[in-house]
Structure formats: C-alpha cells, structure tokens
Scaffold this active site. Sequence first.
Site, short mmCIF file in Angstrom:
data_model
loop_
_atom_site.label_atom_id
_atom_site.label_comp_id
_atom_site.label_asym_id
_atom_site.label_seq_id
_atom_site.Cartn_x
_atom_site.Cartn_y
_atom_site.Cartn_z
N ALA A 1 0.82 -1.21 0.00
CA ALA A 1 0.00 0.00 0.00
C ALA A 1 0.85 1.26 0.00
CB ALA A 1 -0.90 0.01 1.23
N GLU B 1 0.28 -10.00 1.33
CA GLU B 1 -1.01 -10.45 1.86
C GLU B 1 -1.94 -10.88 0.72
OE1 GLU B 1 -1.70 -8.35 6.05
OE2 GLU B 1 -1.35 -6.91 4.44
N GLY C 1 1.06 -5.36 1.85
CA GLY C 1 -0.23 -5.76 1.29
C GLY C 1 -0.07 -6.63 0.05
#
Length: 164
Positions: free
Chosen positions: A37, A80, A77
Amino acid sequence: SLAVLQALEDGLKKADADPSVKAVMICGENGKFSAGADIRGFSSPERHGLALGPIVSLIESSEKPVVAAIEGVALGGGLEVALGCHYRVAHVKARMGLPEVTIGLLPGAEGTQRLPRLIGVPAALDMITTGKHIPATEALKLGLVDEIVEENTIEAAVRLANKV
C-alpha cells in the site's frame, strides 16, 4: 491504490461468475508483483469502503484456483494478496516480506493470520516482527511459495493454474 483494489475485486467477481473461467492468475506489472500500500492513501476520504482485507478474503474464498505470479517484490499488502491465493509461483529473484512493522504498522489484511498457517509460527513471527525480506529460495523452503522459476513467471503460473 483504490484503482488496484477495485480492479482486484471486480476481476475476481467477474471470474467467479463466468463458467468459462477455470482459474485466475494474479500478477503485477513492470516486473513487480506489489510493493504494498501507499501509506499516503490510508487517510484518504476517497476509499469508498474498499479495504484490502475483504479483497484478500474474496481471493481466498474463490471456488476457482487463484495463482499468484510473483516477480520482483511482494511486500506488505502485496504479500497479503499472495497469501490469499491458493498457489504462489515466484521468480527466483523475487523477495517477500512484511516491512510495514519497520515504520510501526502491523500487517492489516490478515497476513498475521495467514502467514503462520502457511509457514509455521516461528518463521512467521520472525518475518512479521522484523520486517525482513526473504528471497524466493528461502520462501520455497518455508512453504511460502509452491514453485520458483527462472523463466517467465506468468507463463509458469498459467501452467500451474491449468494443471490444478
């Protein structure tokens, strides 16, 4: 970014609804899976209710196999997102990690839950608490990725998707 989150959500929903789609492959562009991000977007009023956690859960709950083609980096992220995929193929030069802890942030899209399930608690705690980046060869040994390749990662991910 908001555009990436929206594209992931739209693409997954469209693929899941289309009976001609047998598998999904997620990749980045320009030789990078995702560096995660942009922290400047965390306080943006333009988020429209989109968050990475529910999108990663959408990936994970897909009835169709979802394969991540990891090139360059899968950080924060980005890792993830890869953890939500059912399979992960990485280029031998790829690196993965959760570096947000180095600026005082915890992984926010359930990476702290998915990573230990995949590689075990000791290795996951090391990655989560230090923010270190691990190379693809170590990721393979830990079970974080299913396969590493020296050739075109996208083609290898498509081959794996076709196989499963």
